[in-house]
Design a protein around this motif. Structure first.
Motif, PDB file in Angstrom:
ATOM      1  N   SER A 104       0.847  -1.241   0.103  1.00 11.38           N
ATOM      2  CA  SER A 104       0.087   0.040   0.058  1.00 11.38           C
ATOM      3  C   SER A 104       0.810   1.311  -0.076  1.00 11.38           C
ATOM      4  O   SER A 104       2.154   1.103  -0.020  1.00 11.38           O
ATOM      5  N   SER A 105       0.496   2.480   0.004  1.00 13.92           N
ATOM      6  CA  SER A 105       0.993   3.755   0.252  1.00 13.92           C
ATOM      7  C   SER A 105       0.353   4.328   1.217  1.00 13.92           C
ATOM      8  O   SER A 105      -1.068   4.486   1.314  1.00 13.92           O
ATOM      9  N   VAL A 106       0.981   5.205   1.954  1.00 13.13           N
ATOM     10  CA  VAL A 106       0.533   6.056   2.921  1.00 13.13           C
ATOM     11  C   VAL A 106      -0.180   7.232   2.248  1.00 13.13           C
ATOM     12  O   VAL A 106       0.228   7.678   1.223  1.00 13.13           O
ATOM     13  N   PHE A 107      -1.572   7.637   2.800  1.00 11.30           N
ATOM     14  CA  PHE A 107      -2.288   8.563   2.260  1.00 11.30           C
ATOM     15  C   PHE A 107      -2.194   9.456   3.126  1.00 11.30           C
ATOM     16  O   PHE A 107      -2.073  10.543   2.382  1.00 11.30           O
ATOM     17  N   SER A 108      -2.453   9.630   4.159  1.00 13.59           N
ATOM     18  CA  SER A 108      -2.655  10.472   5.153  1.00 13.59           C
ATOM     19  C   SER A 108      -2.848  10.185   6.789  1.00 13.59           C
ATOM     20  O   SER A 108      -3.368   9.130   6.808  1.00 13.59           O
ATOM     21  N   LYS A 109      -2.296  10.813   7.452  1.00 11.57           N
ATOM     22  CA  LYS A 109      -2.636  10.716   9.026  1.00 11.57           C
ATOM     23  C   LYS A 109      -4.160  11.196   9.210  1.00 11.57           C
ATOM     24  O   LYS A 109      -4.610  12.111   8.199  1.00 11.57           O
ATOM     25  N   ALA A 110      -4.940  10.499   9.872  1.00 11.18           N
ATOM     26  CA  ALA A 110      -6.386  10.659   9.859  1.00 11.18           C
ATOM     27  C   ALA A 110      -6.945  10.189  11.266  1.00 11.18           C
ATOM     28  O   ALA A 110      -6.318   9.889  12.251  1.00 11.18           O
ATOM     29  N   TYR A 111      -8.224  10.144  11.332  1.00 11.96           N
ATOM     30  CA  TYR A 111      -8.847   9.999  12.504  1.00 11.96           C
ATOM     31  C   TYR A 111     -10.331   9.509  12.195  1.00 11.96           C
ATOM     32  O   TYR A 111     -10.803   9.915  11.108  1.00 11.96           O
ATOM     33  N   ILE A 112     -11.018   8.610  12.757  1.00 10.60           N
ATOM     34  CA  ILE A 112     -12.217   8.120  12.738  1.00 10.60           C
ATOM     35  C   ILE A 112     -13.052   8.691  14.138  1.00 10.60           C
ATOM     36  O   ILE A 112     -12.507   8.833  15.196  1.00 10.60           O
ATOM     37  N   GLN A 113     -14.308   8.620  14.230  1.00  9.21           N
ATOM     38  CA  GLN A 113     -15.170   8.775  15.309  1.00  9.21           C
ATOM     39  C   GLN A 113     -15.520   7.662  15.940  1.00  9.21           C
ATOM     40  O   GLN A 113     -15.890   6.552  15.351  1.00  9.21           O
ATOM     41  N   GLY A 114     -14.813   7.283  16.820  1.00 15.26           N
ATOM     42  CA  GLY A 114     -14.773   6.143  17.603  1.00 15.26           C
ATOM     43  C   GLY A 114     -14.238   5.935  19.193  1.00 15.26           C
ATOM     44  O   GLY A 114     -13.672   7.033  19.733  1.00 15.26           O
ATOM     45  N   LYS A 115     -14.345   4.764  19.667  1.00 13.52           N
ATOM     46  CA  LYS A 115     -13.918   4.925  21.159  1.00 13.52           C
ATOM     47  C   LYS A 115     -12.827   3.527  21.094  1.00 13.52           C
ATOM     48  O   LYS A 115     -13.273   2.524  20.408  1.00 13.52           O
ATOM     49  N   LEU A 116     -11.811   3.883  21.697  1.00 17.89           N
ATOM     50  CA  LEU A 116     -10.543   2.887  21.502  1.00 17.89           C
ATOM     51  C   LEU A 116     -10.335   2.121  22.911  1.00 17.89           C
ATOM     52  O   LEU A 116     -10.457   2.925  23.812  1.00 17.89           O
ATOM     53  N   TYR A 117     -10.199   0.927  22.531  1.00 16.99           N
ATOM     54  CA  TYR A 117      -9.852   0.170  23.907  1.00 16.99           C
ATOM     55  C   TYR A 117      -8.679  -0.844  23.700  1.00 16.99           C
ATOM     56  O   TYR A 117      -8.325  -1.213  22.674  1.00 16.99           O
ATOM     57  N   LYS A 118      -8.186  -1.058  24.743  1.00 16.86           N
ATOM     58  CA  LYS A 118      -7.056  -2.045  24.965  1.00 16.86           C
ATOM     59  C   LYS A 118      -7.733  -3.366  25.036  1.00 16.86           C
ATOM     60  O   LYS A 118      -8.379  -3.638  26.086  1.00 16.86           O
ATOM     61  N   ILE A 119      -7.534  -4.266  24.034  1.00 17.27           N
ATOM     62  CA  ILE A 119      -8.215  -5.609  24.203  1.00 17.27           C
ATOM     63  C   ILE A 119      -7.145  -6.611  24.697  1.00 17.27           C
ATOM     64  O   ILE A 119      -7.505  -7.109  25.745  1.00 17.27           O
ATOM     65  N   PHE A 120      -5.937  -6.721  24.432  1.00 15.01           N
ATOM     66  CA  PHE A 120      -4.908  -7.343  24.758  1.00 15.01           C
ATOM     67  C   PHE A 120      -3.612  -6.540  24.712  1.00 15.01           C
ATOM     68  O   PHE A 120      -3.702  -5.441  25.315  1.00 15.01           O
ATOM     69  N   TRP A 121      -2.744  -7.151  23.762  1.00 17.57           N
ATOM     70  CA  TRP A 121      -1.683  -6.480  23.526  1.00 17.57           C
ATOM     71  C   TRP A 121      -1.978  -5.540  22.056  1.00 17.57           C
ATOM     72  O   TRP A 121      -1.063  -4.897  21.824  1.00 17.57           O
ATOM     73  N   PHE A 122      -3.154  -5.584  21.702  1.00 19.19           N
ATOM     74  CA  PHE A 122      -3.556  -4.814  20.745  1.00 19.19           C
ATOM     75  C   PHE A 122      -4.801  -4.140  20.917  1.00 19.19           C
ATOM     76  O   PHE A 122      -5.451  -4.481  21.983  1.00 19.19           O
ATOM     77  N   PRO A 123      -5.267  -3.036  20.295  1.00 16.34           N
ATOM     78  CA  PRO A 123      -6.299  -2.337  20.475  1.00 16.34           C
ATOM     79  C   PRO A 123      -7.408  -2.710  19.548  1.00 16.34           C
ATOM     80  O   PRO A 123      -7.525  -3.588  18.647  1.00 16.34           O
ATOM     81  N   VAL A 158     -11.398  -0.964  18.425  1.00 16.45           N
ATOM     82  CA  VAL A 158     -12.438   0.341  18.162  1.00 16.45           C
ATOM     83  C   VAL A 158     -13.642  -0.236  17.826  1.00 16.45           C
ATOM     84  O   VAL A 158     -14.308  -0.933  17.312  1.00 16.45           O
ATOM     85  N   VAL A 159     -14.511   0.616  18.682  1.00 15.81           N
ATOM     86  CA  VAL A 159     -16.038   0.613  18.312  1.00 15.81           C
ATOM     87  C   VAL A 159     -16.443   2.049  17.830  1.00 15.81           C
ATOM     88  O   VAL A 159     -15.813   3.137  18.453  1.00 15.81           O
ATOM     89  N   LEU A 160     -17.492   2.101  16.802  1.00 13.02           N
ATOM     90  CA  LEU A 160     -17.656   3.608  16.273  1.00 13.02           C
ATOM     91  C   LEU A 160     -18.537   4.555  17.249  1.00 13.02           C
ATOM     92  O   LEU A 160     -19.248   3.564  17.961  1.00 13.02           O
ATOM     93  N   SER A 161     -18.577   5.667  17.260  1.00  3.16           N
ATOM     94  CA  SER A 161     -19.346   6.657  17.902  1.00  3.16           C
ATOM     95  C   SER A 161     -19.911   7.615  17.290  1.00  3.16           C
ATOM     96  O   SER A 161     -19.496   8.028  16.300  1.00  3.16           O
ATOM     97  N   GLU A 162     -20.984   8.165  17.695  1.00  3.30           N
ATOM     98  CA  GLU A 162     -21.682   9.080  16.939  1.00  3.30           C
ATOM     99  C   GLU A 162     -21.193  10.504  17.414  1.00  3.30           C
ATOM    100  O   GLU A 162     -21.582  11.468  16.796  1.00  3.30           O
ATOM    101  N   ASP A 163     -20.614  10.493  18.437  1.00  2.00           N
ATOM    102  CA  ASP A 163     -20.102  11.626  19.270  1.00  2.00           C
ATOM    103  C   ASP A 163     -18.775  12.212  18.612  1.00  2.00           C
ATOM    104  O   ASP A 163     -17.832  11.509  18.715  1.00  2.00           O
ATOM    105  N   ALA A 164     -18.837  13.245  17.913  1.00  2.00           N
ATOM    106  CA  ALA A 164     -17.642  13.977  17.329  1.00  2.00           C
ATOM    107  C   ALA A 164     -16.402  14.143  18.143  1.00  2.00           C
ATOM    108  O   ALA A 164     -15.354  14.316  17.388  1.00  2.00           O
ATOM    109  N   SER A 165     -16.706  14.382  19.198  1.00  2.00           N
ATOM    110  CA  SER A 165     -15.437  14.353  20.212  1.00  2.00           C
ATOM    111  C   SER A 165     -14.759  13.152  20.543  1.00  2.00           C
ATOM    112  O   SER A 165     -13.744  13.466  21.117  1.00  2.00           O
ATOM    113  N   GLU A 166     -15.376  11.999  20.156  1.00  2.00           N
ATOM    114  CA  GLU A 166     -14.564  10.948  20.311  1.00  2.00           C
ATOM    115  C   GLU A 166     -13.865  10.383  19.210  1.00  2.00           C
ATOM    116  O   GLU A 166     -14.527  10.125  18.062  1.00  2.00           O
ATOM    117  N   LYS A 167     -12.510  10.502  19.266  1.00  2.00           N
ATOM    118  CA  LYS A 167     -11.561  10.368  18.144  1.00  2.00           C
ATOM    119  C   LYS A 167     -10.570   9.331  18.348  1.00  2.00           C
ATOM    120  O   LYS A 167     -10.109   9.114  19.495  1.00  2.00           O
TER     121      LYS A 167
END
Length: 135
Positions: free
Chosen positions: A28-47, A49-58
Motif C-alpha cells: 500500500s501507500s500512506v495516504f494521510s494521517k487521519a482519525y475516525i469517530q470512535g472509542k479505542l480500547y485496549k483488548i490485549f496487546w492490541f487495540p 475500536v467501536v464507532l461513536s456518533e460523538d464527534a468529540s470521540e476520536k
C-alpha cells in the motif's frame, strides 16, 4: 460500496514495526494521517475500536491506499480474525466508515472494528494506541 482505502489505528501502523505493519507498507501507500469517530480500547496487546456518533470521540491512525485490494484485505482479514462466513464469531469485522484527513477532507475507507464485548476493557482516552503504548 467498495474502496481502496484502509484506516488503521493499532498494530498495522508503520510505527508499530512488526511483520504485519511491514506487509501493509509493502502492499500500500500512506495516504494521510487521519482519525475516525470512535472509542479505542485496549483488548490485549492490541487495540479495538467501536464507532461513536460523538464527534468529540476520536481514534487516531493512518489512512493507506491499497495496491491490490482484494489480496491484501484477504491476508489482513486472517490477521484480524475477520471471517465473512461467520461475522458473529469474528474478533473484528471489516466495514467502510468515514475517515477524516489532516487537511479537513473526509473519505470512505475500510476499518477493522472490534466485534466482541467491550465490557471490562480499558478505554484508551487519548484515542492514540501507539502514543499510549509508549507510556
Amino acid at each position: 460500496m467498495n474502496t481502496s482505502y484502509l484506516f488503521v489505528y493499532g498494530t498495522l501502523q508503520l510505527d508499530a514495526d512488526n511483520d504485519m505493519s511491514r506487509f501493509l507498507s509493502l502492499n500500500s501507500s500512506v495516504f494521510s494521517k487521519a482519525y475516525i469517530q470512535g472509542k479505542l480500547y485496549k483488548i490485549f496487546w492490541f487495540p479495538g475500536v467501536v464507532l461513536s456518533e460523538d464527534a468529540s470521540e476520536k481514534v487516531y491512525g493512518t489512512l493507506f491506499q491499497l495496491h491490490n485490494v482484494s489480496d491484501t484485505l484477504r491476508f489482513l482479514d486472517d490477521y484480524e480474525g475477520f471471517y465473512e462466513s461467520n461475522i458473529e464469531e469474528s474478533l473484528f469485522r471489516r466495514e467502510i466508515t468515514t475517515v477524516f484527513l489532516e487537511n479537513g477532507n473526509s473519505i470512505d475507507a475500510w476499518v477493522y472494528l472490534y466485534n466482541q464485548n467491550i465490557e471490562n476493557k480499558q478505554r484508551i482516552l487519548s484515542g492514540d494506541f501507539l502514543k499510549d503504548a509508549k507510556n
